[in-house]
Write an enzyme that holds these catalytic residues in place. Structure first.
Site, PDB file in Angstrom:
ATOM      1  NE  ARG A 122       8.228   8.783  -1.509  1.00 36.16           N
ATOM      2  CZ  ARG A 122       8.738   9.009  -0.290  1.00 36.16           C
ATOM      3  NH1 ARG A 122      10.038   8.890  -0.093  1.00 36.16           N
ATOM      4  NH2 ARG A 122       7.943   9.332   0.712  1.00 36.16           N
ATOM      5  CG  ASP A 124      12.827  15.368   7.130  1.00 38.78           C
ATOM      6  OD1 ASP A 124      12.531  14.958   8.266  1.00 38.78           O
ATOM      7  OD2 ASP A 124      12.835  14.629   6.129  1.00 38.78           O
ATOM      8  CE  LYS A 184       9.838  13.447  10.404  1.00 37.27           C
ATOM      9  NZ  LYS A 184       9.630  12.923   9.030  1.00 37.27           N
ATOM     10  NE  ARG A 196      16.379  14.998   7.516  1.00 31.71           N
ATOM     11  CZ  ARG A 196      16.912  15.041   6.289  1.00 31.71           C
ATOM     12  NH1 ARG A 196      17.892  15.889   6.035  1.00 31.71           N
ATOM     13  NH2 ARG A 196      16.482  14.229   5.337  1.00 31.71           N
ATOM     14  CE  LYS A 228      17.129  10.460   4.302  1.00 29.23           C
ATOM     15  NZ  LYS A 228      16.192   9.614   5.074  1.00 29.23           N
ATOM     16  CB  SER A 229      12.313  11.596  -0.288  1.00 25.00           C
ATOM     17  OG  SER A 229      12.428  12.069   1.026  1.00 25.00           O
ATOM     18  CB  SER A 286       4.571  15.540   6.028  1.00 27.18           C
ATOM     19  OG  SER A 286       5.145  16.006   7.220  1.00 27.18           O
ATOM     20  CB  SER A 292       3.818  11.972   4.968  1.00 27.93           C
ATOM     21  OG  SER A 292       5.230  11.918   5.014  1.00 27.93           O
ATOM     22  N   GLY A 327      13.745   4.602   8.743  1.00 23.92           N
ATOM     23  CA  GLY A 327      12.311   4.611   8.986  1.00 23.92           C
ATOM     24  C   GLY A 327      11.508   4.575   7.699  1.00 23.92           C
TER      25      GLY A 327
END
Length: 438
Positions: free
Chosen positions: A26, A324, A351, A395, A21-22, A194, A167, A93
């Site tokens: 990006r 996470d 979060k 999560r 996902k991260s 992080s 972060s 977020g």
């Protein structure tokens, strides 16, 4: 809808981890900033990443789903907001925080908002830092939260930001800085939590043609060797441009943590593919955690093999670089023999939910002996059946489904796993775990 385990049989096998996902966030954002056409392979299409895709479209990128890849015709950093209304980012977020900086590159006003949960996420630290860089932002409810109005203009310059809040604030400035008028000199003040997530940002930025100089400076010469708490991380970002590229999104260690944890809890053997040995993801530490709790882990170039007898032991772990993983590790600890302690995650309180408070409250519903601390929790192994609530946190829903592997546990509002892992039920089924949602 409620999520629970329906049946378990023939545990083990092979499954592909979902795309990160991260990195998906990006990748589509950087491709939208680049000059030229990028092809993004193995993208994750979840509620959160679709928010990033939609906002990039609204700001001028041409994004088309093709057979096997996502085609992105970038803007060359020249954003223009085509919406006359607020841009709704849902619950993402990451999108809100990264795009708040980038919206300053638009030639007209941008207003970013989201769902009720996203509107509770604190943004003041980032907004203050952006002010120093010539980016004008305003919280329309005067509470340093969304909806946020961002005016055109991004001069750049020198700025410092605390490293112990999010972060994503740091990544937001780093990703946007090369397209500022004068470049940015960013100092991240201790403690830097992080950091692996920031390293991921730097990693993918380099793939799109922008390299950044990083330097660690110490306030005192006599800092301890193991953990230098007075370290300031300094980034020098020159004016530059992103270049279009073809990019393959790697598998997600955060999402894979649920698959690995399931085998660790039940016992058995499995291979999880699309997990790279040289990944920059901080959540790769889940391999060390599960190994320390008693499972056998083999790490190969592009997959991980796990075998377990289902007997887990307690662990003391600092998750400051991988918050996470908090809920997954907490549920593992609740099923382990002995007392575990999780520390270093005070930043997990901001979060999707206050993840320390919600995790503790839901574990108590399962008669788990848990003590909440400001930066973590202490958990004595042992739970019973019960009903817990996801609090709308993806999560929490997925992690507590793991508790259902040992006891009869039902998660209300369990459908929210779509935020990050739309194929969660299907992936678990490939390991012999039949989940139902009704």
């Amino acid at each position: 809808m409620n999520l629970k385990v329906k049946n378990i049989s023939n545990v083990g096998g092979e499954v592909k981890a979902p795309p990160s996902k991260s990195y998906s966030h990006r990748a589509v954002i950087l491709a939208s900033l680049a000059k030229g056409t990028s092809k993004l392979y193995d993208m994750l299409f979840s509620e959160d990443t679709i928010s990033s895709i939609n906002v990039c479209k609204t700001l001028g990128a041409k994004i088309t789903e093709k057979e096997g890849y996502l085609e992105v015709v970038g803007t060359g950093g020249n954003f223009h907001n085509s919406s006359d209304d607020y841009i709704d980012l849902g619950n993402s977020g990451t999108t809100l925080r990264i795009m708040t900086s980038l919206a300053g590159l638009s030639d007209n006003d941008v207003i970013l908002t989201g769902d009720d949960s996203l509107k509770t996420r604190p943004m003041g630290v980032l907004m203050d830092a952006l002010k120093d860089l010539g980016v004008s932002t305003k919280s329309l409810k005067d509470n340093e939260k969304a909806p946020i109005l961002i005016k055109p203009g991004y001069a750049g310059g020198e700025v410092s930001i605390p490293g112990n809040i999010s972060s994503q604030f740091i990544s937001s400035i780093l990703i946007s800085a090369p397209l500022s008028e004068n470049g940015v000199q960013l100092s991240v003040l201790p403690d830097f939590k992080s950091k692996p997530y920031v390293d991921m940002s730097l990693d993918i930025m380099s793939k799109f043609g922008v390299d950044i100089t990083e330097e660690i400076q110490f306030k005192h010469d006599d800092c301890g060797k193991d953990y230098k708490t007075c370290a300031v991380v300094y980034y020098d970002i020159n004016k530059n441009e992103y270049k279009a590229t073809d990019y393959v999104v790697e598998g997600d260690y955060s999402s894979a943590s649920y698959l690995l944890a399931a085998i660790a809890i039940l016992g058995g053997e499995a291979k999880i593919f699309n997990l790279f040995k040289d990944s920059k993801q901080g959540d790769k530490v889940i391999l060390d955690i599960i190994r320390d709790m008693g499972a056998d882990i083999e790490v190969h170039e592009d997959y991980v093999k796990i075998s377990s007898d289902g007997n887990l032991k307690a662990i003391d772990v600092n998750l400051s670089d991988s918050p996470d993983l908090l809920i997954t590790v907490a549920v593992l600890a609740s099923l382990a023999e002995g007392t575990s302690k999780i520390t270093g995650v005070a930043h997990a309180r901001v979060k999707e939910t206050d993840r320390i408070a919600t995790t503790c409250s839901e574990l108590k519903k399962l008669n788990c002996n848990v003590v909440e601390h400001e930066d973590g929790m202490t958990i004595e192994g042992g739970i019973s059946s019960g009903v817990v609530d996801s609090h709308g946190d993806h999560r929490l829903a997925m992690a507590f489904s793991l508790a259902g592997l040992k006891e009869d546990v039902e998660i209300t509002n369990g459908e929210v796993f779509d935020v990050s892992f739309p194929d969660f039920i299907e992936a678990m089924a490939e390991l012999g775990i039949d989940l139902e949602l009704n």
